[in-house]
Design a protein around this motif. Structure first.
Motif, PDB file in Angstrom:
ATOM      1  N   UNK A  64      -2.184  -4.858  -1.878  1.00 22.16           N
ATOM      2  CA  UNK A  64      -2.225  -3.681  -1.241  1.00 22.16           C
ATOM      3  C   UNK A  64      -1.590  -2.471  -2.240  1.00 22.16           C
ATOM      4  N   UNK A  65      -0.738  -2.943  -3.336  1.00 25.36           N
ATOM      5  CA  UNK A  65      -0.445  -1.712  -3.979  1.00 25.36           C
ATOM      6  C   UNK A  65      -1.723  -1.243  -4.898  1.00 25.36           C
ATOM      7  N   UNK A  70       0.917  -1.228   0.013  1.00 25.07           N
ATOM      8  CA  UNK A  70       0.050  -0.058  -0.118  1.00 25.07           C
ATOM      9  C   UNK A  70       0.975   1.239   0.084  1.00 25.07           C
ATOM     10  N   UNK A  71       1.802   1.351   1.031  1.00 30.70           N
ATOM     11  CA  UNK A  71       2.866   2.502   1.149  1.00 30.70           C
ATOM     12  C   UNK A  71       3.746   2.551   0.039  1.00 30.70           C
ATOM     13  N   UNK A  72       4.313   1.352  -0.277  1.00 30.62           N
ATOM     14  CA  UNK A  72       5.357   1.427  -1.306  1.00 30.62           C
ATOM     15  C   UNK A  72       4.826   2.018  -3.004  1.00 30.62           C
ATOM     16  N   UNK A 107      -0.264   7.032   4.977  1.00 30.21           N
ATOM     17  CA  UNK A 107       0.641   5.818   4.782  1.00 30.21           C
ATOM     18  C   UNK A 107       1.555   5.642   6.188  1.00 30.21           C
ATOM     19  N   UNK A 108       1.800   6.734   7.050  1.00 26.15           N
ATOM     20  CA  UNK A 108       2.566   6.279   8.294  1.00 26.15           C
ATOM     21  C   UNK A 108       1.709   5.357   9.243  1.00 26.15           C
ATOM     22  N   UNK A 109       0.663   5.383   9.581  1.00 30.05           N
ATOM     23  CA  UNK A 109      -0.115   4.556  10.665  1.00 30.05           C
ATOM     24  C   UNK A 109      -0.114   3.379   9.970  1.00 30.05           C
ATOM     25  N   UNK A 110      -0.400   3.287   8.670  1.00 28.88           N
ATOM     26  CA  UNK A 110      -0.476   1.823   8.067  1.00 28.88           C
ATOM     27  C   UNK A 110       0.884   1.107   8.043  1.00 28.88           C
ATOM     28  N   UNK A 111       2.233   1.712   7.820  1.00 29.80           N
ATOM     29  CA  UNK A 111       3.259   1.183   8.059  1.00 29.80           C
ATOM     30  C   UNK A 111       3.549   0.782   9.382  1.00 29.80           C
ATOM     31  N   UNK A 112       3.068   1.615  10.364  1.00 25.82           N
ATOM     32  CA  UNK A 112       3.198   1.056  11.683  1.00 25.82           C
ATOM     33  C   UNK A 112       2.271   0.022  12.097  1.00 25.82           C
ATOM     34  N   UNK A 113       1.303  -0.240  11.689  1.00 26.10           N
ATOM     35  CA  UNK A 113       0.638  -1.549  11.571  1.00 26.10           C
ATOM     36  C   UNK A 113       1.202  -2.810  11.057  1.00 26.10           C
ATOM     37  N   UNK A 114       1.910  -2.544   9.913  1.00 25.60           N
ATOM     38  CA  UNK A 114       2.739  -3.446   9.569  1.00 25.60           C
ATOM     39  C   UNK A 114       3.881  -3.890  10.233  1.00 25.60           C
ATOM     40  N   UNK A 115       4.576  -2.795  10.792  1.00 29.36           N
ATOM     41  CA  UNK A 115       5.476  -3.168  12.084  1.00 29.36           C
ATOM     42  C   UNK A 115       5.106  -3.893  13.237  1.00 29.36           C
TER      43      UNK A 115
END
Length: 565
Positions: free
Chosen positions: A420-421, A293-295, A494-502
């Motif tokens: 996701x993309x 999603x973020x990428x 995108x930031x909180x989505x990537x935090x969820x991935x972490x």
């Protein structure tokens, strides 16, 4: 009966482990790199040529479908390629995927109407989906998880190189021999890769009498297609709050329920429910979806910032994204070597996802006059994060998958990232459009400009970067500032989505990487991954009298009797 049993034993014995020297592996990997590069290039090279293609073939209102058709078919076909390759073997399916890609590329270059172009691009996406899914599955067949990191980094980097090379090659071809060569350019490379694979890739395969779950595949394809269609078309072709939206969402959910019911009863499900009983598969799938999603958000919309906001040409913007690729390439290679040396993988995607979150936050601070040095630094951080993450998530799934599910598990991991993309591009596009519609009138009022822009007139002003560059001031500055605000919001979301991935990766229980290639006999044994080239006690009991295994720096778990052949 004895003869039959003897014959079967002779057929299945070679399947335990394939015989590949380090040199042979390198030849196969380079062929896979060529396939992945051409497949990725087919998407990025066309982006630069789209305005010219539309002008030549006509149909400005159908422009989005040229890109969306490929993305759609690539996503929905990925799990199908993986499952079918589990049943009938990787090599013939890989050759078929390359052949589909080559033929459809030629048809796309010969297109005379937008309809023909859209159909050709959709078919091209089917071949591209097979190339992406099967490349990583073949890698899992020929190299053990412990050693795979040495080579997997190159596969991930090929995508980044194609991302930058695409606009550069596309611009050169459009200005030179013409846009049709954007489709022809990959054909000879794909043919060479096919020849190399035919000569070097010799994978033993146990033939099984089984049937493909076509009903499950149909429902799965219908569910994904309906979802991607509503995300791609809602807000442009029809309103979000409309009957079409409700119908497509209902079809998507209904087919998803049907998939669950059918897959639980099928003898050979296209997406086996047993995969979802694995914690690693589920959590890495969630992380892959969110990272994808973020990428794709970064890779699709960074050129928008450089070309629309900063007024750069496609070639110049492509050159400025080199730091992103350098980060991906360099870190992927280093990460792969470190994984091979230590046999551990979890720390790398955790660090990578953290870097992606930081980079997304930094990109959310971009202004119309941000130093290009800072922009390049942000892209370097983002690319480094991707280099630490992309291939490692696939490796983690492969390490815990049974041999019979290796292809579908690999393609499923790729599928989650592609999904996701696809969702990310659609959602971020809707966010950008919405933000532009609200921000530009506000900015006009702030600057004291008495210019009234309706939705239609705003759309007319938001053309190609070249058209925006010719808009008179001060309206041009307002549009560029509006674009910046829209892009800021994209990266901030995108930031909180990537935090969820972490957090998803943090919850994964790390399994040490196996030191040998998975074999069919492992499916009957209790999984006991090891950190070296050894076989578990249960697997040893399942395979009578195995030959000694030799492992050194140039051979990967090669049976001694195979080497004597």
């Amino acid at each position: 009966m004895p003869a039959t049993g003897s014959h079967r034993s002779s057929e299945t014995a070679p399947s335990s482990q394939a015989t590949f020297t380090h040199k042979q592996i390198l030849e196969i990997v380079w062929a896979l790199l060529l396939c992945l590069f051409v497949s990725s290039l087919s998407a990025t090279v066309v982006g630069t040529a789209l305005p010219t293609i539309v002008g030549d073939l006509g149909g400005q209102d159908q422009l989005a479908w040229v890109a969306s058709a490929t993305l759609l078919t690539t996503t929905v076909s990925t799990p199908l390629w993986g499952k079918i390759s589990d049943l009938y073997g990787r090599k013939p399916l890989m050759q078929l995927a390359i052949a589909v890609f080559v033929v459809t590329s030629i048809f796309a270059g010969l297109s005379q109407t937008m309809g023909e172009m859209i159909i050709a691009r959709a078919a091209q996406g089917i071949g591209g989906g097979g190339v992406v899914a099967l490349s990583q599955a073949i890698m899992a067949d020929i190299v053990s998880p412990r050693q795979r990191g040495r080579y997997a980094g190159y596969l991930g980097a090929s995508f980044g190189v194609a991302t930058v090379a695409g606009p550069l090659i596309g611009g050169f071809l459009v200005d030179g021999p013409g846009w049709r060569w954007c489709f022809y350019v990959g054909v000879p490379i794909a043919i060479v890769a096919s020849i190399v694979l035919q000569r070097t890739l010799h994978l033993p395969h146990v033939r099984r009498k089984t049937q493909i779950d076509w009903l499950g595949a149909t429902f799965l394809t219908a569910s994904i297609t309906s979802l991607l269609l509503v995300l791609s078309l809602a807000g442009t072709e029809f309103a979000w709050a409309s009957g079409w939206t409700l119908l497509m969402v209902a079809i998507s959910l209904g087919c998803l329920v049907a998939v669950i019911v059918v897959e639980r009863r099928a003898s050979e499900p296209i997406l086996p429910p047993r995969l979802f009983r694995g914690r690693t598969f589920n959590l890495t799938g969630i992380a892959g979806f969110l990272v994808g999603f973020a990428m794709f958000g970064a890779m699709i919309y960074l050129p928008q910032y450089l070309q629309v906001v900063r007024g750069m040409s496609p070639t110049a913007s492509g050159l400025l994204t080199i730091p992103l690729v350098v980060g991906m390439l360099g870190v992927s290679v280093l990460c792969g070597r470190a994984i091979t040396r230590w046999g551990r993988w979890k720390m790398f995607p955790m660090a990578g996802i953290a870097l992606i979150a930081v980079a997304s936050g930094l990109l959310a601070t971009l202004h119309t006059d941000t130093s290009l040095v800072l922009v390049c630094a942000y892209m370097l951080i983002f690319g480094s994060g991707l280099g630490l993450t992309q291939q490692v998530l696939v490796l983690a799934v492969q390490n815990t998958a049974e041999h019979r599910d290796l292809g579908i598990a690999t393609s499923a991991a790729t599928f989650f990232r592609s999904m996701g993309g696809a969702v990310g591009v659609a959602v971020f596009g809707a966010i950008l459009t919405s933000r532009l519609a609200s921000a530009i009138p506000e900015l006009l009022a702030e600057h004291g400009l008495k210019i009234r822009l309706t939705a239609e007139s705003l759309s007319a002003h938001l053309g190609t970067p070249e058209e925006i560059a010719h808009i008179p001031e001060p309206l041009r500055s307002v549009i560029r500032e509006g674009f910046t605000l829209g892009l800021n919001r994209i990266y901030l979301i995108a930031v909180p989505l990537v935090v969820l991935a972490f957090l998803a990766i943090l919850a994964v229980k790390e399994v040490p990487l196996r030191g040998r290639v998975a074999s069919p006999e492992d499916d009957t044994a209790a999984p006991a991954p090891a950190t070296g080239p050894v076989v578990s006690e249960s697997a040893r009991a399942a395979v009578p009298a195995p030959a000694p295994v030799v492992a050194d720096t140039t051979r990967h778990a090669v049976p001694a009797r195979a080497r004597r052949r």
